[in-house]
Enzyme design. Structure first.
Site, mmCIF file in Angstrom:
data_model
loop_
_atom_site.group_PDB
_atom_site.id
_atom_site.type_symbol
_atom_site.label_atom_id
_atom_site.label_comp_id
_atom_site.label_asym_id
_atom_site.label_seq_id
_atom_site.Cartn_x
_atom_site.Cartn_y
_atom_site.Cartn_z
ATOM 1 N N LYS A 23 105.930 10.763 125.615
ATOM 2 C CA LYS A 23 106.578 11.698 124.696
ATOM 3 C C LYS A 23 105.983 13.078 124.972
ATOM 4 C CE LYS A 23 107.796 12.178 119.799
ATOM 5 N NZ LYS A 23 107.540 13.637 119.692
ATOM 6 N N GLU B 100 101.153 13.510 123.501
ATOM 7 C CA GLU B 100 101.753 13.414 122.173
ATOM 8 C C GLU B 100 102.068 11.996 121.741
ATOM 9 O OE1 GLU B 100 105.377 15.464 119.586
ATOM 10 O OE2 GLU B 100 105.141 15.919 121.695
#
Length: 311
Positions: free
Chosen positions: A26, A165
């Site tokens: 991500k 992330e």
């Protein structure tokens, strides 16, 4: 075309398992659709806003022929994607300034989907078929495919260790559903992210007049704007001055929130129309819906605020 959206996992590490899923990092960037027709490139944000002038280093995409790509624009800082570093790029419209910034610190476009190729709509095809089309493209400089991984648990551990992330899981046989938040894509972040509206701000307690905290809200049909809490972390430096000037253009005399803002948060507040969208990180939400330990990452002009009901 509006991009397909991922469904948040019910818990940070609650990713799907099994051979029917693939996993991607991500990325901490901004979503961009790259549409190439007749040798002309248009880069569009999640809301359809034309952001082509901001990223001149991606101009090589125009040589791909007829294609529509979905991906994430990221800017590396110390070997990791940094939304804060990218914030200096995403709002630029002046071609000369954009070119200078691109020469100094070029972005990378990480492509994870192909939705059209040589006039053929690929959205209804399984993800694996679309990936084969992507792997067959000769991508230009500053553009690369977002890597796939088979082990979601291992990728979750690695992304945590490297300060990334989070992870996105995708079903191999899933079609692309434009504009829908689909359970065929599931995202999990090490810290949750949310876009929020700014309904007011408080100056620093030192009397400098500088921005000290933002009062954040989320749209909700019954109340209009509901209070998410006060965020003071992440507001230092030049970015805080730019944000204060931006909010000053929307000041008002009364609170825009449809529910009560606690007196401890409202004390000394400068209210504003809820038009500025910011990206935040936070640990969790309290039973009353407040964000725990929110950190402001920057202003977003490429998306809308997340609704109150989102975790």
């Amino acid at each position: 075309m509006e991009p397909m959206l991922a469904t948040p996992a019910p818990a940070p590490a609650a990713l799907p398992h099994g051979r029917s899923w693939v996993f991607e990092v991500k990325w901490d960037g901004v979503r961009v659709l790259a549409d190439v027709r007749d040798g002309r490139l248009r880069l569009a944000s999640r809301t359809g806003r034309d952001v082509t002038p901001a990223y001149p280093e991606l101009g090589g995409l125009a040589g791909l022929g007829d294609v529509l790509l979905d991906g994430e624009v990221v800017l590396m800082d110390g070997g990791r994607p940094s939304f804060a570093a990218l914030a200096d790029r995403m709002h630029v419209r002046d071609p000369r300034r954009a070119a200078a910034l691109a020469a100094a610190r070029p972005v990378t476009y990480l492509v994870f989907d192909v939705l059209r190729r040589e006039g053929q709509d690929l959205a209804a095809r399984p993800l694996e078929e679309r990936r084969c089309v992507l792997d067959g493209l000769t991508l230009p400089e500053h553009v690369q495919p977002s890597p796939w991984y088979d082990d979601g648990d291992d990728l979750w551990r690695v992304t945590r260790e490297h300060g990334l992330e989070g992870v996105v899981a995708k079903r191999r046989d899933a079609p692309y559903r434009p504009g829908q938040r689909s359970p065929d894509w599931v995202k999990a972040a090490h810290r949750r992210t949310r876009t929020a509206l700014v309904g007011g701000w408080r100056p620093e307690s030192t009397g400098t007049g500088r921005l000290g905290a933002l009062l954040l809200g989320a749209p909700d049909a019954p109340a209009g704007l509901r209070y998410l809490g006060r965020a003071g972390s992440g507001l230092g430096g030049p970015a805080a001055r730019v944000m204060r000037d931006l909010l000053a253009a929307h000041e008002r005399t009364d609170s825009p929130f449809g529910d009560d803002v606690p007196a401890v948060d409202a004390r000394g507040a400068v209210w504003c129309d809820p038009l500025v969208v910011v990206e935040t990180l936070y640990l969790a939400r309290t039973p009353s819906g407040r964000l725990r330990q929110p950190v402001v990452k920057g202003v977003r002009t490429d998306t809308t605020a997340d609704p109150w009901a989102q975790p």
